[in-house]
Design a protein around this motif. Structure first.
Motif, PDB file in Angstrom:
ATOM      1  N   PHE A  42      39.300  47.496  37.442  1.00  0.00           N
ATOM      2  CA  PHE A  42      40.742  47.619  37.234  1.00  0.00           C
ATOM      3  C   PHE A  42      41.237  46.313  36.634  1.00  0.00           C
ATOM      4  O   PHE A  42      41.062  45.233  37.217  1.00  0.00           O
ATOM      5  CB  PHE A  42      41.431  47.938  38.554  1.00  0.00           C
ATOM      6  CG  PHE A  42      41.051  49.294  39.097  1.00  0.00           C
ATOM      7  CD1 PHE A  42      41.730  50.423  38.668  1.00  0.00           C
ATOM      8  CD2 PHE A  42      40.011  49.431  39.997  1.00  0.00           C
ATOM      9  CE1 PHE A  42      41.373  51.683  39.142  1.00  0.00           C
ATOM     10  CE2 PHE A  42      39.643  50.679  40.478  1.00  0.00           C
ATOM     11  CZ  PHE A  42      40.328  51.806  40.055  1.00  0.00           C
ATOM     12  N   THR A  43      41.851  46.413  35.464  1.00  0.00           N
ATOM     13  CA  THR A  43      42.178  45.227  34.689  1.00  0.00           C
ATOM     14  C   THR A  43      43.475  45.436  33.926  1.00  0.00           C
ATOM     15  O   THR A  43      44.053  46.528  33.944  1.00  0.00           O
ATOM     16  CB  THR A  43      41.022  44.912  33.710  1.00  0.00           C
ATOM     17  OG1 THR A  43      41.276  43.677  33.031  1.00  0.00           O
ATOM     18  CG2 THR A  43      40.852  46.020  32.676  1.00  0.00           C
ATOM     19  N   SER A  44      43.946  44.385  33.259  1.00  0.00           N
ATOM     20  CA  SER A  44      45.173  44.488  32.476  1.00  0.00           C
ATOM     21  C   SER A  44      45.153  43.450  31.358  1.00  0.00           C
ATOM     22  O   SER A  44      44.711  42.317  31.556  1.00  0.00           O
ATOM     23  CB  SER A  44      46.399  44.265  33.358  1.00  0.00           C
ATOM     24  OG  SER A  44      47.579  44.155  32.589  1.00  0.00           O
ATOM     25  N   GLN A  45      45.673  43.836  30.204  1.00  0.00           N
ATOM     26  CA  GLN A  45      45.806  42.895  29.100  1.00  0.00           C
ATOM     27  C   GLN A  45      46.804  41.798  29.422  1.00  0.00           C
ATOM     28  O   GLN A  45      46.774  40.728  28.807  1.00  0.00           O
ATOM     29  CB  GLN A  45      46.240  43.649  27.836  1.00  0.00           C
ATOM     30  CG  GLN A  45      45.216  44.637  27.313  1.00  0.00           C
ATOM     31  CD  GLN A  45      45.774  45.552  26.248  1.00  0.00           C
ATOM     32  OE1 GLN A  45      46.786  45.245  25.592  1.00  0.00           O
ATOM     33  NE2 GLN A  45      45.134  46.706  26.057  1.00  0.00           N
ATOM     34  N   GLY A  46      47.669  42.030  30.399  1.00  0.00           N
ATOM     35  CA  GLY A  46      48.658  41.031  30.774  1.00  0.00           C
ATOM     36  C   GLY A  46      48.216  40.107  31.891  1.00  0.00           C
ATOM     37  O   GLY A  46      49.006  39.273  32.338  1.00  0.00           O
ATOM     38  N   CYS A  47      46.966  40.217  32.319  1.00  0.00           N
ATOM     39  CA  CYS A  47      46.446  39.431  33.436  1.00  0.00           C
ATOM     40  C   CYS A  47      45.533  38.328  32.904  1.00  0.00           C
ATOM     41  O   CYS A  47      44.449  38.605  32.380  1.00  0.00           O
ATOM     42  CB  CYS A  47      45.679  40.349  34.392  1.00  0.00           C
ATOM     43  SG  CYS A  47      44.556  39.513  35.521  1.00  0.00           S
ATOM     44  N   GLY A  48      45.956  37.077  33.056  1.00  0.00           N
ATOM     45  CA  GLY A  48      45.168  35.962  32.550  1.00  0.00           C
ATOM     46  C   GLY A  48      43.814  35.844  33.203  1.00  0.00           C
ATOM     47  O   GLY A  48      42.821  35.475  32.556  1.00  0.00           O
ATOM     48  N   ALA A  49      43.716  36.172  34.500  1.00  0.00           N
ATOM     49  CA  ALA A  49      42.445  36.053  35.210  1.00  0.00           C
ATOM     50  C   ALA A  49      41.440  37.115  34.789  1.00  0.00           C
ATOM     51  O   ALA A  49      40.233  36.956  35.020  1.00  0.00           O
ATOM     52  CB  ALA A  49      42.687  36.147  36.718  1.00  0.00           C
ATOM     53  N   CYS A  50      41.915  38.191  34.152  1.00  0.00           N
ATOM     54  CA  CYS A  50      41.019  39.299  33.822  1.00  0.00           C
ATOM     55  C   CYS A  50      40.042  38.955  32.702  1.00  0.00           C
ATOM     56  O   CYS A  50      39.003  39.623  32.566  1.00  0.00           O
ATOM     57  CB  CYS A  50      41.835  40.533  33.436  1.00  0.00           C
ATOM     58  SG  CYS A  50      42.713  41.276  34.832  1.00  0.00           S
ATOM     59  N   ARG A  51      40.341  37.949  31.913  1.00  0.00           N
ATOM     60  CA  ARG A  51      39.455  37.628  30.795  1.00  0.00           C
ATOM     61  C   ARG A  51      38.052  37.258  31.268  1.00  0.00           C
ATOM     62  O   ARG A  51      37.081  37.468  30.540  1.00  0.00           O
ATOM     63  CB  ARG A  51      40.060  36.504  29.950  1.00  0.00           C
ATOM     64  CG  ARG A  51      40.106  35.150  30.634  1.00  0.00           C
ATOM     65  CD  ARG A  51      40.825  34.111  29.782  1.00  0.00           C
ATOM     66  NE  ARG A  51      42.252  34.366  29.747  1.00  0.00           N
ATOM     67  CZ  ARG A  51      43.121  33.627  29.069  1.00  0.00           C
ATOM     68  NH1 ARG A  51      42.696  32.597  28.361  1.00  0.00           N
ATOM     69  NH2 ARG A  51      44.409  33.907  29.101  1.00  0.00           N
ATOM     70  N   THR A  52      37.935  36.731  32.489  1.00  0.00           N
ATOM     71  CA  THR A  52      36.610  36.342  32.989  1.00  0.00           C
ATOM     72  C   THR A  52      35.800  37.553  33.450  1.00  0.00           C
ATOM     73  O   THR A  52      34.583  37.460  33.608  1.00  0.00           O
ATOM     74  CB  THR A  52      36.746  35.358  34.161  1.00  0.00           C
ATOM     75  OG1 THR A  52      37.528  35.959  35.207  1.00  0.00           O
ATOM     76  CG2 THR A  52      37.422  34.074  33.705  1.00  0.00           C
ATOM     77  N   ALA A  53      36.465  38.695  33.674  1.00  0.00           N
ATOM     78  CA  ALA A  53      35.754  39.892  34.109  1.00  0.00           C
ATOM     79  C   ALA A  53      35.231  40.718  32.935  1.00  0.00           C
ATOM     80  O   ALA A  53      34.287  41.487  33.099  1.00  0.00           O
ATOM     81  CB  ALA A  53      36.673  40.756  34.975  1.00  0.00           C
ATOM     82  N   GLU A  54      35.828  40.567  31.766  1.00  0.00           N
ATOM     83  CA  GLU A  54      35.433  41.386  30.621  1.00  0.00           C
ATOM     84  C   GLU A  54      33.963  41.203  30.243  1.00  0.00           C
ATOM     85  O   GLU A  54      33.244  42.207  30.056  1.00  0.00           O
ATOM     86  CB  GLU A  54      36.344  41.095  29.435  1.00  0.00           C
ATOM     87  CG  GLU A  54      37.794  41.531  29.672  1.00  0.00           C
ATOM     88  CD  GLU A  54      38.761  40.863  28.724  1.00  0.00           C
ATOM     89  OE1 GLU A  54      38.321  40.343  27.670  1.00  0.00           O
ATOM     90  OE2 GLU A  54      39.974  40.844  29.032  1.00  0.00           O
TER      91      GLU A  54
END
Length: 255
Positions: A42-54
């Motif tokens: 579960f992720t979002s383009q608006g979430c800065g922390a999500c870039r490390t999960a991609e």
């Protein structure tokens, strides 16, 4: 009500009507790639922390026997950038997982493994541990095969390995977009391009599984939601508002 709207709202009655065949099969599904883990990010383009999960999910998507899915959610859209792939049903799925655990907290990046284990989506060590523990505790015990035959998608589900286990579940067709790069122009990730894999574009209920071998077939147009170019099949226990353990899964073409 259009077919597109039915798919996105998971209108069970309308979607079940689209199933052309639902019969008990005489034998187990033919041999296919054995899937031993399903990871939902579960992720979002608006979430800065999500870039490390991609990159973690991209790597998992290349692992044999693993289905790695991206589920974009909507609740960070207010931060200055509206996620171009997010949808409310995916947000509700994450909240339903939280309810199933007895809570309400959701966050991104959050990963759910096999419908039960939860970890931070960028924590590869934790994800590997959950997948390993899942295999040690029986993994995904029900074999599933899914393939395109002409203009239909066939789904063959095996019987429960132990009749005394009384396993029951729901069969879902999950259209996915295999790869998409998004140039994010504002918000916490403004100025970067995010590359997503296996983006979930819909959740279509195909039917109920009662522990016996089952064959279902639907028109391949049911997987043509938005820009989806493949699909996944999930067999999952629990209910819509409290999804449970995933008992089996199959990959569509190109995954």
């Amino acid at each position: 009500m259009t077919r597109w709207h039915c798919a996105w709202t998971c209108n069970r009655r309308a979607l079940c009507a689209a199933v052309l065949l639902g019969t008990t099969a005489a034998a187990s599904p033919a041999r296919a790639e054995a899937v031993h883990a399903v990871v939902e990010l579960f992720t979002s383009q608006g979430c800065g922390a999500c870039r490390t999960a991609e990159p973690v999910l991209r790597d998992l998507s290349r692992q044999p026997g693993v289905i790695a899915l991206t589920l974009p959610v909507t609740y960070w859209d207010y931060l200055g950038w509206k996620d171009t792939l997010a949808s409310r049903p995916l947000t509700e799925r994450q909240r339903a997982y939280a309810r199933a655990r007895g809570g309400r907290q959701v966050f991104t990046p959050q990963a759910v493994v096999d419908g039960s284990g939860v970890a931070v989506g960028s924590d590869r060590v934790a994800l590997d541990r959950l997948m390993r523990d899942g295999v040690q505790h029986g993994g995904l015990p029900v074999p599933i095969r899914s393939e395109a035959r002409g203009d239909r998608i066939w789904v063959e589900i095996g019987a429960a390995p132990d009749a005394k286990a009384e396993l029951r579940g729901e069969v879902w067709l999950v259209p996915v977009l295999r790869r998409r790069a998004i140039a994010i122009q504002a918000g916490e990730n403004g100025g970067r391009t995010a590359t997503y894999v296996n983006v979930v574009r819909g959740l279509l209920h195909l039917g109920h599984w009662n522990g016996q071998a089952l064959t279902l077939t639907v028109p391949d147009t049911q997987a043509e939601i938005a820009d989806a170019d493949s699909w996944v099949v999930l067999l999952q226990g629990g209910a819509d508002n409290r999804p449970g353990r995933i008992f089996g899964a199959a990959k569509g073409p190109g995954l």
